[in-house]
Enzyme design. Structure first.
Site, PDB file in Angstrom:
ATOM      1  N   GLU A   1       3.630  -5.594   7.448  1.00 21.63           N
ATOM      2  CA  GLU A   1       2.490  -4.405   8.004  1.00 21.63           C
ATOM      3  C   GLU A   1       2.556  -4.409   9.473  1.00 21.63           C
ATOM      4  O   GLU A   1       2.346  -3.333   9.907  1.00 21.63           O
ATOM      5  CB  GLU A   1       0.980  -5.432   7.797  1.00 21.63           C
ATOM      6  CG  GLU A   1       0.367  -4.806   6.345  1.00 21.63           C
ATOM      7  CD  GLU A   1       0.775  -5.957   5.411  1.00 21.63           C
ATOM      8  OE1 GLU A   1       1.944  -6.765   5.705  1.00 21.63           O
ATOM      9  OE2 GLU A   1       0.204  -6.090   4.432  1.00 21.63           O
TER      10      GLU A   1
ATOM     11  N   GLY B   1       0.483  -5.065   0.921  1.00 23.47           N
ATOM     12  CA  GLY B   1      -0.675  -5.056  -0.311  1.00 23.47           C
ATOM     13  C   GLY B   1      -0.262  -5.720  -1.697  1.00 23.47           C
ATOM     14  O   GLY B   1      -1.058  -6.290  -2.451  1.00 23.47           O
TER      15      GLY B   1
ATOM     16  N   ALA C   1       0.954  -1.125  -0.082  1.00 30.18           N
ATOM     17  CA  ALA C   1      -0.047   0.015  -0.060  1.00 30.18           C
ATOM     18  C   ALA C   1       0.879   1.313  -0.141  1.00 30.18           C
ATOM     19  O   ALA C   1       1.857   1.149   0.318  1.00 30.18           O
ATOM     20  CB  ALA C   1      -0.941   0.035   1.328  1.00 30.18           C
TER      21      ALA C   1
ATOM     22  N   GLU D   1      -0.467  -9.275  -1.186  1.00 28.74           N
ATOM     23  CA  GLU D   1      -2.294  -9.430  -1.303  1.00 28.74           C
ATOM     24  C   GLU D   1      -2.506  -9.488  -2.776  1.00 28.74           C
ATOM     25  O   GLU D   1      -3.565 -10.261  -3.146  1.00 28.74           O
ATOM     26  CB  GLU D   1      -2.879  -8.702  -0.368  1.00 28.74           C
ATOM     27  CG  GLU D   1      -2.165  -8.816   0.935  1.00 28.74           C
ATOM     28  CD  GLU D   1      -3.142  -7.706   2.050  1.00 28.74           C
ATOM     29  OE1 GLU D   1      -2.664  -6.430   1.917  1.00 28.74           O
ATOM     30  OE2 GLU D   1      -3.671  -8.048   2.695  1.00 28.74           O
TER      31      GLU D   1
HETATM   32  N1  3HC Z   1       4.628   3.704   0.148  1.00 25.93           N
HETATM   33  C1  3HC Z   1       5.098   4.911  -0.081  1.00 25.93           C
HETATM   34  N2  3HC Z   1       6.272   5.111  -0.351  1.00 25.93           N
HETATM   35  C2  3HC Z   1       7.224   4.095  -0.130  1.00 25.93           C
HETATM   36  C3  3HC Z   1       6.712   2.690  -0.012  1.00 25.93           C
HETATM   37  C4  3HC Z   1       5.195   2.454   0.097  1.00 25.93           C
HETATM   38  N3  3HC Z   1       4.907   1.314   0.378  1.00 25.93           N
HETATM   39  N4  3HC Z   1       7.796   1.973  -0.046  1.00 25.93           N
HETATM   40  C5  3HC Z   1       9.014   2.638  -0.309  1.00 25.93           C
HETATM   41  N5  3HC Z   1       8.589   4.033  -0.400  1.00 25.93           N
HETATM   42  C6  3HC Z   1       9.266   5.143  -0.925  1.00 25.93           C
HETATM   43  C7  3HC Z   1      10.273   5.479   0.260  1.00 25.93           C
HETATM   44  O1  3HC Z   1       9.795   6.467   1.409  1.00 25.93           O
HETATM   45  C8  3HC Z   1      11.477   6.294  -0.483  1.00 25.93           C
HETATM   46  O2  3HC Z   1      10.898   7.592  -0.895  1.00 25.93           O
HETATM   47  P1  3HC Z   1      11.912   8.808  -0.771  1.00 25.93           P
HETATM   48  O3  3HC Z   1      12.940   8.396  -1.881  1.00 25.93           O
HETATM   49  O4  3HC Z   1      10.890   9.885  -1.007  1.00 25.93           O
HETATM   50  O5  3HC Z   1      12.840   8.632   0.619  1.00 25.93           O
HETATM   51  C9  3HC Z   1      11.307   5.377  -1.915  1.00 25.93           C
HETATM   52  O6  3HC Z   1      10.063   4.912  -1.946  1.00 25.93           O
HETATM   53  C10 3HC Z   1      12.328   4.619  -2.107  1.00 25.93           C
HETATM   54  O7  3HC Z   1      12.357   3.601  -0.827  1.00 25.93           O
HETATM   55  P2  3HC Z   1      13.737   3.159  -0.231  1.00 25.93           P
HETATM   56  O8  3HC Z   1      14.654   4.281   0.126  1.00 25.93           O
HETATM   57  O9  3HC Z   1      13.354   2.217   1.080  1.00 25.93           O
HETATM   58  O10 3HC Z   1      14.347   2.149  -1.387  1.00 25.93           O
HETATM   59  P3  3HC Z   1      14.834   0.708  -1.157  1.00 25.93           P
HETATM   60  O11 3HC Z   1      15.113  -0.011  -2.566  1.00 25.93           O
HETATM   61  O12 3HC Z   1      16.155   0.735  -0.161  1.00 25.93           O
HETATM   62  O13 3HC Z   1      13.787  -0.246  -0.673  1.00 25.93           O
HETATM   63  C11 3HC Z   1      11.480  -1.276  -0.327  1.00 25.93           C
HETATM   64  C12 3HC Z   1      12.509  -0.531  -1.394  1.00 25.93           C
HETATM   65  C13 3HC Z   1      12.138  -2.662  -0.095  1.00 25.93           C
HETATM   66  C14 3HC Z   1      10.307  -1.373  -1.058  1.00 25.93           C
HETATM   67  C15 3HC Z   1      11.542  -0.624   0.936  1.00 25.93           C
HETATM   68  O14 3HC Z   1      11.003   0.755   0.679  1.00 25.93           O
HETATM   69  C16 3HC Z   1      10.257  -0.976   1.871  1.00 25.93           C
HETATM   70  O15 3HC Z   1      10.375  -1.961   2.725  1.00 25.93           O
HETATM   71  N6  3HC Z   1       9.338  -0.414   1.699  1.00 25.93           N
HETATM   72  C17 3HC Z   1       8.013  -0.661   2.435  1.00 25.93           C
HETATM   73  C18 3HC Z   1       7.221  -1.799   2.126  1.00 25.93           C
HETATM   74  C19 3HC Z   1       6.057  -2.010   2.981  1.00 25.93           C
HETATM   75  O16 3HC Z   1       6.287  -1.835   4.013  1.00 25.93           O
HETATM   76  N7  3HC Z   1       4.784  -2.444   2.324  1.00 25.93           N
HETATM   77  C20 3HC Z   1       3.690  -2.600   3.082  1.00 25.93           C
HETATM   78  C21 3HC Z   1       3.073  -1.361   3.144  1.00 25.93           C
HETATM   79  S1  3HC Z   1       1.657  -1.733   4.269  1.00 25.93           S
HETATM   80  C22 3HC Z   1       0.586  -2.524   3.163  1.00 25.93           C
HETATM   81  O17 3HC Z   1       0.713  -2.977   2.176  1.00 25.93           O
HETATM   82  C23 3HC Z   1      -0.916  -2.599   3.725  1.00 25.93           C
HETATM   83  C24 3HC Z   1      -1.978  -3.352   3.019  1.00 25.93           C
HETATM   84  O18 3HC Z   1      -1.928  -4.539   3.757  1.00 25.93           O
HETATM   85  C25 3HC Z   1      -3.004  -2.935   2.902  1.00 25.93           C
END
Ligand code: 3HC
Ligand code: NAI
Length: 698
Positions: free
Chosen positions: A129, A106, A67, A109
């Site tokens: 999450e 997500g 997400a 998912e």
């Molecule tokens: N949403 C919005 N922005 C995100 C994002 C996300 N899910 N994941 C990464 N970003 C952004 C970062 O904030 C960063 O922004 P910036 O350049 O402005 O600082 C940019 O994308 C690049 O991210 P990273 O610097 O972390 O890049 P990496 O290549 O090192 O890592 C990644 C990439 C592995 C995807 C890492 O960013 C990560 O782990 N992201 C989070 C993933 C996550 O937690 N997903 C689950 C979300 S909750 C969900 O899905 C709920 C659902 O069940 C409904």
């Protein structure tokens, strides 16, 4: 026919196959545009008689990273990811997905809602999450158990553990693993295989889940033990438990539990922590070109030098380690070898790599001339200004032009150290935290004359070492240790006034710290604080209260864990309170004429945190930290601050500037020297402002 959100979601047709691709850089987060685009695309293709099978894949670095975290806490925008996943799963035509890069939260998912999954080798799959204070909210808690069984789904969902393609295949999350081909090519091939019957498809929701009450109970017990402060992991267990019910009922339970989590303060704290890690890299020197660093020199092979050398070696750098004499050098290299052995045990490197590092990448010497070719040198010798100045004068003579000269000093003036060289622009502080190969924080201390590209080099080195770098200005203790010195005094006053060290430790541990302040002092070594107090004694103001208990413990030769005794006794049976400390405390109270009083746990937390926030506000006022979020990152990654509280500045916002001001005014009635109102806090209270606003403004 209009294409759905053509810039984010694209449809490509190839005979009976339709490919849907996502292009939402940098990570293909499931933003509203992506959700809308996917939903529309599936509906269009469902009605398109020419199409028999649909395959999803991501352009760029990944499938879908989850997400869009930036949308959390804002009014939801339709369509929700749950509805989109249901559109995908209930599509009458087979829909499959090809997963590369990451498919997280997500993203996973969406994949589980498709009718078959192909994983590209190297992909990272998981449900992060709970690390953001929520639970999977788009059917993940319902579909994952249908594919893996309850026990494995609980493991993934309650820990946030990320897995690779092979393990995902073994668990039943994916149907096929591919090692070659682009995601688009693999999507086309897999779609044709669906048509030929070589790749079977099925709807996940139609699979029955076998009962596993033992796994549910075990997960609850594990969470109570390991993550007692966290709200969402237990909710995740409840949601997975509901997967035994008919799909629609389970989904409704997941939704209700997800809503509780998304509205919780823990979610706000954990998401703040996620962004803090990334925000600290945005520094004024962001456009300066870092200098290339392949080889580094480390002077001093003690606690810090050996840890720094280990971190650099593990990151693939060549390291030259220097010590005063052969004996100290042997001790240093032995510690590095032990650290590398630990890395082998944890599966970070194998035996062959360890041997190669020790025989090729590490050079040990007692001759500083060996630093002549190093790109960057880090000094980690005794915390003594004269010793450090002497060394930097030598380094100035020995090191090549353009080499970066860094000090790991905890408190000393980086400008004064730089001034003994002819190249103060090349000098900066690189303040690691102990153990340096484990702790993620690196304070990059920028002196008056440090050149922008030297600052950028410090940040680039941190990235290479897998550390979180935070920019700090010069003052006694920089960001973290300066604030620590202040709130540690608050803990000392609480002790003098009636709370026991164990009670204070317990209160802070119940707040969420892994260890309380006195247990931490025992671990770090009580002699460190003792030396600092002796150094600062001549400048200690008359009006300042002083708690002599730690000094008296040190006078007995008890320096904490390393000597077997400190505030606690360490004799192999697990730490227990040192009974002899009670008498020392009683004597100190009697000398100061203090009648001890009771403190509630709440009052301990309030005083401790108020002291922390006050000094943090002064660190901001003085420009030592760039933004409040930098202070949060320092505490999250260097001081074990509970992540779900987001950091001291985020936590301060949850209390509000007024409430903090009122507390300081109240405490100042007893001690108006220690409890002073920071001007910044007064201004924030007057404007009803928050630290978060300051993050946005800078
Ligand atoms: N949403 C919005 N922005 C995100 C994002 C996300 N899910 N994941 C990464 N970003 C952004 C970062 O904030 C960063 O922004 P910036 O350049 O402005 O600082 C940019 O994308 C690049 O991210 P990273 O610097 O972390 O890049 P990496 O290549 O090192 O890592 C990644 C990439 C592995 C995807 C890492 O960013 C990560 O782990 N992201 C989070 C993933 C996550 O937690 N997903 C689950 C979300 S909750 C969900 O899905 C709920 C659902 O069940 C409904
Ligand atoms: P330590 O006492 O464990 O190690 C210092 C080492 O430096 C010793 O092995 C000593 O032999 C060597 N040394 C002294 N003078 C030398 C010289 N002229 N040439 C070569 N080697 C020399 O000390 P520690 O704890 O590693 O601290 C080192 C520095 O790191 C200090 O400035 C300290 O303030 C800082 N620091 C310490 C932290 C900690 O938790 N211990 C955390 C962060 C910074």
């Amino acid at each position: 026919m209009t294409e759905p959100n053509a810039h984010v979601v694209e449809i490509e047709r190839d005979g009976p196959v339709a490919l849907i691709s996502f292009d939402n850089p940098p990570v293909n987060a499931a933003s509203q545009a992506l959700r809308q685009g996917l939903d529309t695309a599936i509906r269009q293709l469902a009605d398109d008689d020419a199409i028999e099978v649909i395959a999803l894949y991501g352009k760029g670095r990944s499938f879908i990273a989850g997400a869009d975290i930036r949308e959390f806490g804002k009014p939801p925008r339709a369509p929700g990811l749950t509805e989109v996943c249901n559109t995908v799963e209930t599509c009458a035509k087979p829909v499959i997905s090809v997963l590369h890069g990451v498919a997280l939260g997500g993203g996973l998912e969406v994949a589980l809602a498709t009718h078959a999954r192909v994983a590209v080798d190297g992909v990272s799959l998981g449900f992060p999450e709970v690390t953001l204070g929520i639970i999977p909210g788009a059917g993940g808690t319902q579909r994952a158990p249908r594919l893996t069984g309850i026990a494995d789904a609980l493991d993934l969902i309650t820990t946030g553990r990320r897995i690779g393609a092979k393990e995902a295949h073994e668990l039943g999350l994916v149907d096929r693993v591919e090692t070659e081909g682009t995601p688009r090519e693999l999507a086309l091939t897999a779609a044709r295989d669906v048509l030929s019957g070589a790749l079977p498809t099925r709807r996940t929701r139609e699979i029955e889940v076998a009962a596993d009450d033992a796994a549910l109970e075990a997960a609850r017990a594990r969470i109570a033990k390991r993550q007692p402060h966290l709200f969402s992991p237990l909710k995740a267990v409840d949601a997975v438990a509901a997967s035994r019910r008919p799909y629609a009922e389970g989904e409704a339970t997941e939704r209700a539990l997800f809503a509780e989590c998304i509205d919780s303060p823990q979610r706000a704290g954990l998401v703040h922590a996620f962004f803090a890690e990334r925000a600290v890299g945005k520094i004024p020197e962001v456009h300066a070109h870092p200098r290339a660093v392949h080889s580094i020199g480390v002077i001093g092979g003690g606690t810090m030098g050996s840890g720094i050398a280990t971190a650099a070696l593990l990151a693939g750098l060549d390291v030259t380690l220097a010590e005063r004499d052969q004996e100290a050098l042997d001790r240093g290299t032995a510690t590095i070898a032990k650290n590398l052995e630990g890395a082998v045990k944890r599966g970070k490197i194998d035996d062959a790599r360890r041997d190669a590092i020790l025989s090729k990448a590490l050079t040990a010497t007692t001759d500083l001339e060996a630093f002549a070719t190093c790109d960057l040198v880090i000094e980690a010798v005794f915390e003594d200004m004269e010793v450090k100045k002497d060394l930097f004068a030598q380094l100035d003579r020995i090191c090549r032009d353009g080499a970066v000269l860094a000090t790991n000093t905890s408190y000393l003036d980086v400008n004064e150290i730089a001034a003994v060289t002819r190249r103060p622009g090349d000098v900066l502080g690189l303040h690691f935290f102990s153990p340096a190969h484990v702790m993620r924080l690196l304070e990059v201390v920028v002196g008056e004359k440090t050149a922008p590209e030297v600052v950028a080099t410090g940040f680039a080195l941190a990235r290479k070492l897998g550390k979180v770098a935070v920019r700090a200005g010069v003052c006694d203790g920089f960001i973290g240790n300066r604030i620590l010195a202040h709130y540690k005094k608050a803990a000392d006053y609480l002790m003098l006034d009636g709370a026991s060290p164990q009670q204070i430790d317990r209160a802070m541990e119940n707040f969420g710290f892994a260890m309380g302040p006195f247990a931490v002092s025992d671990l770090a070594g009580l002699d460190i604080g003792w030396a600092a107090r002796k150094r600062l004694a001549p400048t200690r103001p008359e009006a300042e209260r002083y708690n002599p208990v730690a000094d008296r413990i040190c006078e007995r030769g008890w320096f904490g864990r390393k000597t077997g005794k400190g505030f606690y006794v360490y004799d192999g049976e697990g730490p227990r309170p040192n009974p002899e400390v009670d008498a020392i405390i009683d004597a100190a109270r009697a000398e100061a004429g203090i009648t001890p009083r009771e403190f509630s746990e709440q009052e301990i937390v309030e005083r401790y945190m108020t002291a922390m926030i006050s000094e943090a506000a002064r660190v901001l006022e003085d420009g030592i930290a760039l933004r409040p979020i930098d202070i949060d990152a320092v505490f999250l990654f260097g001081y074990g601050f509970p992540r779900h509280h987001g950091g001291p500045m985020h936590y301060a916002d949850t209390l509000g500037a007024h409430a903090i001001l009122n507390r300081i005014q109240e405490y100042a009635k007893e001690d108006n020297h220690f409890w002073r109102i920071p001007q910044l806090l007064e201004e924030l209270a007057a404007q009803d402002g928050t630290f978060a606003q300051m993050n946005r403004e800078t």
